[in-house]
Design an enzyme around this catalytic site. Structure first.
Site, mmCIF file in Angstrom:
data_model
loop_
_atom_site.group_PDB
_atom_site.id
_atom_site.type_symbol
_atom_site.label_atom_id
_atom_site.label_comp_id
_atom_site.label_asym_id
_atom_site.label_seq_id
_atom_site.Cartn_x
_atom_site.Cartn_y
_atom_site.Cartn_z
ATOM 1 N N ARG A 52 -9.743 1.052 8.529
ATOM 2 C CA ARG A 52 -9.185 -0.255 8.879
ATOM 3 C C ARG A 52 -10.257 -1.160 9.483
ATOM 4 N NH1 ARG A 52 -3.565 0.652 8.409
ATOM 5 N NH2 ARG A 52 -2.210 -0.880 9.222
ATOM 6 N N LYS A 84 0.819 -1.223 0.000
ATOM 7 C CA LYS A 84 0.000 0.000 0.000
ATOM 8 C C LYS A 84 0.853 1.274 0.000
ATOM 9 C CE LYS A 84 -2.399 -0.619 3.778
ATOM 10 N NZ LYS A 84 -1.831 -1.903 4.250
ATOM 11 N N ARG A 139 11.527 -6.199 5.357
ATOM 12 C CA ARG A 139 11.303 -4.811 4.927
ATOM 13 C C ARG A 139 12.237 -3.842 5.639
ATOM 14 N NH1 ARG A 139 5.221 -2.667 4.842
ATOM 15 N NH2 ARG A 139 5.250 -2.849 7.104
ATOM 16 N N ARG A 165 -0.837 -8.333 13.585
ATOM 17 C CA ARG A 165 -1.367 -7.414 12.558
ATOM 18 C C ARG A 165 -2.170 -8.175 11.522
ATOM 19 N NH1 ARG A 165 4.047 -4.738 10.930
ATOM 20 N NH2 ARG A 165 2.875 -3.529 9.409
ATOM 21 N N ARG A 202 11.066 -1.185 11.126
ATOM 22 C CA ARG A 202 9.957 -0.730 11.965
ATOM 23 C C ARG A 202 9.801 -1.645 13.177
ATOM 24 N NH1 ARG A 202 4.771 0.411 8.125
ATOM 25 N NH2 ARG A 202 3.798 -0.575 9.930
HETATM 26 P P1 AMP Z 1 0.581 0.922 8.703
HETATM 27 O O1 AMP Z 1 1.756 1.802 8.525
HETATM 28 O O2 AMP Z 1 -0.582 1.315 7.842
HETATM 29 O O3 AMP Z 1 0.929 -0.541 8.592
HETATM 30 O O4 AMP Z 1 0.073 1.146 10.204
HETATM 31 C C1 AMP Z 1 0.910 0.858 11.313
HETATM 32 C C2 AMP Z 1 0.089 0.777 12.572
HETATM 33 O O5 AMP Z 1 -0.563 2.041 12.818
HETATM 34 C C3 AMP Z 1 -1.066 -0.227 12.533
HETATM 35 O O6 AMP Z 1 -0.642 -1.549 12.826
HETATM 36 C C4 AMP Z 1 -1.971 0.329 13.636
HETATM 37 O O7 AMP Z 1 -1.466 0.058 14.916
HETATM 38 C C5 AMP Z 1 -1.838 1.837 13.399
HETATM 39 N N1 AMP Z 1 -2.858 2.303 12.423
HETATM 40 C C6 AMP Z 1 -2.644 2.749 11.160
HETATM 41 N N2 AMP Z 1 -3.797 3.080 10.562
HETATM 42 C C7 AMP Z 1 -4.769 2.832 11.463
HETATM 43 C C8 AMP Z 1 -6.186 2.945 11.451
HETATM 44 N N3 AMP Z 1 -6.848 3.369 10.364
HETATM 45 N N4 AMP Z 1 -6.865 2.596 12.579
HETATM 46 C C9 AMP Z 1 -6.232 2.179 13.691
HETATM 47 N N5 AMP Z 1 -4.902 2.025 13.768
HETATM 48 C C10 AMP Z 1 -4.163 2.340 12.675
#
Ligand code: AMP
Length: 206
Positions: free
Chosen positions: A88, A13, A122, A164, A153
């Site tokens: 999400r 993404k 990654r 996740r 990360r």
């Molecule tokens: P990402 O970078 O999109 O993989 O997001 C990393 C982490 O941020 C996720 O595992 C969640 O803990 C938090 N996060 C990101 N977007 C959301 C969302 N829309 N709702 C809740 N938590 C989020």
């Protein structure tokens, strides 16, 4: 154009959102990047959510929805935007429909069993936020895109990745049906090269 990029963690993404937002000249809004920025700056929000994110769970809906609502009201979103990582879950999608109805939802589809390796290999750039896989960049420590520092990360470890993926299956996957029933869903095979996925997305958005 108001676009949502939907997909499991590690489906690409972030990479595709950066390319597509550049091509369409629309704002790229990544809730994950917003949260990580807050963590890095040790803001009250950052302090509140750090352990949640590190463990692989979702941040509270109310907070996340408010952040997105505020961000979408900024001037650079006037010409459209691309949401990466939001919504999400169904509650977030319903809330979004109340303040910013999306035009198209692109689903980056990839078998979940392939994800773990994608994520644990990654490396992310602290500066330009792009990510790369060790299969392609080996053990280099500088970003091939901007020269910034590459890091792993905290939530890209096997335990958090498992959580996740479980969260994705239980909470995010139902969004596929939600948007399909609205006639807005465009599934794309994401189990191929960055270029192929990008071409497929551009075709859908034409
Ligand atoms: P990402 O970078 O999109 O993989 O997001 C990393 C982490 O941020 C996720 O595992 C969640 O803990 C938090 N996060 C990101 N977007 C959301 C969302 N829309 N709702 C809740 N938590 C989020």
């Amino acid at each position: 154009m108001k676009i949502i990029l939907l997909g499991a963690p590690g489906s690409g993404k972030g990479t595709q959102a950066a390319l597509v937002s550049e091509q369409l000249k629309v704002a790229h809004i990544s809730t994950g990047d917003i949260f990580r920025d807050n963590i890095q700056r040790k803001t009250p929000i950052g302090l509140k959510i750090k352990s949640i994110i590190d463990g692989g769970d979702l941040c509270p809906d109310e907070l996340t929805i408010e952040i997105v609502k505020q961000r979408l009201s900024e001037p650079d979103c006037k010409n459209g935007y691309l949401l990466d990582g939001f919504p999400r879950n169904i509650a977030q999608a319903v809330a979004l429909d109340e303040f910013a109805v999306p035009d198209k939802v692109i689903e980056l589809a990839i078998p979940l069993y392939k994800i773990e390796r994608r994520i644990t290999g990654r490396r992310s750039c602290a500066k330009c936020k792009n990510s790369f896989h060790i299969d392609f960049i080996g053990d280099r420590k500088d970003c091939p895109n901007c020269g910034g520092e590459l890091f792993i990360r905290e939530d890209d470890n096997p335990t958090s990745v498992k959580e996740r993926l479980a969260v994705y299956k239980a909470q995010t996957e139902p969004l596929i049906e939600y948007y399909e029933s609205q006639g807005k869903l465009f599934p794309i095979d994401a189990d191929c090269s960055i270029e192929k996925v990008f071409d497929a997305i551009v075709k859908v958005l034409k």
